[in-house]
Write a protein that holds these residues in place. Structure first.
Motif, short mmCIF file in Angstrom:
data_model
loop_
_atom_site.label_atom_id
_atom_site.label_comp_id
_atom_site.label_asym_id
_atom_site.label_seq_id
_atom_site.Cartn_x
_atom_site.Cartn_y
_atom_site.Cartn_z
N ALA A 233 33.24 33.30 44.81
CA ALA A 233 34.70 33.34 44.61
C ALA A 233 35.33 34.44 45.46
O ALA A 233 36.40 34.24 46.06
N ALA A 234 34.68 35.60 45.52
CA ALA A 234 35.21 36.71 46.33
C ALA A 234 35.29 36.32 47.80
O ALA A 234 36.29 36.60 48.47
N GLU A 235 34.27 35.66 48.29
CA GLU A 235 34.27 35.24 49.69
C GLU A 235 35.37 34.23 49.96
O GLU A 235 36.00 34.24 51.03
N ALA B 173 32.61 40.94 48.99
CA ALA B 173 31.77 40.49 47.87
C ALA B 173 30.90 41.61 47.30
O ALA B 173 30.74 41.71 46.07
N ASP B 174 30.34 42.45 48.16
CA ASP B 174 29.47 43.54 47.67
C ASP B 174 30.26 44.52 46.81
O ASP B 174 29.77 44.97 45.77
N LYS B 175 31.46 44.86 47.26
CA LYS B 175 32.29 45.79 46.50
C LYS B 175 32.72 45.16 45.17
O LYS B 175 32.76 45.82 44.13
N VAL B 176 33.06 43.89 45.22
CA VAL B 176 33.47 43.18 44.01
C VAL B 176 32.33 43.21 42.99
O VAL B 176 32.55 43.50 41.81
N LEU C 153 40.98 46.73 41.11
CA LEU C 153 41.79 46.00 40.14
C LEU C 153 41.92 44.52 40.52
O LEU C 153 42.12 43.67 39.65
N MET C 154 41.80 44.22 41.81
CA MET C 154 41.78 42.81 42.22
C MET C 154 40.48 42.14 41.75
O MET C 154 40.48 40.97 41.36
N ALA C 155 39.38 42.90 41.79
CA ALA C 155 38.11 42.36 41.28
C ALA C 155 38.21 42.07 39.79
O ALA C 155 37.72 41.05 39.30
N VAL C 156 38.88 42.96 39.06
CA VAL C 156 39.08 42.73 37.62
C VAL C 156 39.94 41.49 37.40
O VAL C 156 39.69 40.70 36.49
N GLY C 157 40.95 41.32 38.26
CA GLY C 157 41.78 40.11 38.17
C GLY C 157 40.96 38.86 38.40
O GLY C 157 41.10 37.86 37.68
N LEU C 158 40.07 38.90 39.39
CA LEU C 158 39.20 37.75 39.68
C LEU C 158 38.29 37.45 38.49
O LEU C 158 38.13 36.29 38.09
N TYR C 159 37.73 38.49 37.93
CA TYR C 159 36.86 38.33 36.75
C TYR C 159 37.65 37.69 35.60
O TYR C 159 37.13 36.83 34.88
N THR C 160 38.90 38.11 35.46
CA THR C 160 39.73 37.60 34.36
C THR C 160 40.01 36.11 34.51
O THR C 160 40.13 35.39 33.51
N LEU C 161 40.10 35.62 35.76
CA LEU C 161 40.29 34.18 35.97
C LEU C 161 39.15 33.39 35.33
O LEU C 161 39.36 32.42 34.60
#
Length: 245
Positions: A173-175, A181-184, A143-151
């Protein structure tokens, strides 16, 4: 020793807050989000932050598009949050505040702030990003990855259209936020794929409902026509005549 809440406890809590049945097309979405939030809430390494809140709210809103009855959506969202001992208003407020911080930003501005996330704190967007970036030991969540994508989607949705550029941009951005990053990357590809599948399922459901509605209308019209024909064919019976001289 404190007894941890189980998934069954969370599900029972959910249905105590929202007792109406869940539309069958969306039941799996609701249960998967609830279970995911439950597993995170009982993990000792999990830390709530605004990026997670943004991911929760975005996932719910995107996958629940078209839900009927529409007035049940907020009740379902509130029940999910409360079932894991969260505050639905807090989730909404933090998500909206995060998106409001992005107002007027260009893609380059967002990338600059992400680049400074580990070293620069402060108020607003920079403070929120710093909060995430300095929680390197916290439990990672899809869900944090989804939040990052939403930004990125909020600032420049078109920038996400090119697969190669999108993957590179999100990896960087993940790094910067100390996220794996791989999981994201894997989680966001699955997220995008599931959104497409859900949209297709919603279209199929619309077609089925439209066909059923048309059949009901046709049956109702046929009944009306049959009733009108019957009424028109009824004539008063003639009185017998007396033929006796």
């Amino acid at each position: 020793m404190t007894n941890l809440r189980t998934v069954s406890d969370t599900k029972r809590a959910f249905y105590s807050y929202h007792s109406r049945p869940i539309n069958s097309l969306y039941r799996r979405v609701v249960e998967e989000l609830m279970v995911e939030m439950h597993l995170l809430s009982v993990n000792v390494d999990f830390v709530y932050n605004p990026l997670y809140a943004l991911g929760v709210v975005t996932s719910f809103d995107r996958f629940m598009v078209g839900y009927e009855p529409a007035q049940d959506k907020e009740s379902i969202f509130a029940a999910i949050c409360r079932s894991v001992e969260g505050d639905p208003q807090q989730y909404r407020q933090h998500a909206e505040a995060f998106k409001a911080d992005l107002s007027g930003l260009a893609l380059g501005d967002l990338q600059t702030k992400l680049d400074q996330a580990k070293t620069s704190a402060g108020d607003g967007l920079q403070g929120k990003l710093n909060m995430v970036a300095t929680q390197a030991n916290a439990k990672y969540s899809r869900l944090m990855a989804v939040g990052l994508y939403t930004l990125f989607e909020t600032v420049d949705a078109a920038a996400l259209d090119d697969k190669e550029k999108r993957e590179e941009m999100l990896k960087t951005a993940a790094e910067m936020l100390a996220l794996p990053a791989d999981k994201v990357d894997k989680d966001l590809e699955l997220y995008r794929s599931n959104l497409e599948k859900m949209a297709q399922a919603q279209e199929v459901m619309k077609d089925i409902l439209a066909a059923e509605r048309k059949k009901r209308e046709q049956r109702a019209q046929a009944k009306q026509e049959a009733a009108a024909t019957t009424d028109a064919g009824e004539t008063p019976s003639a009185e017998p005549t007396d033929s006796t001289p």
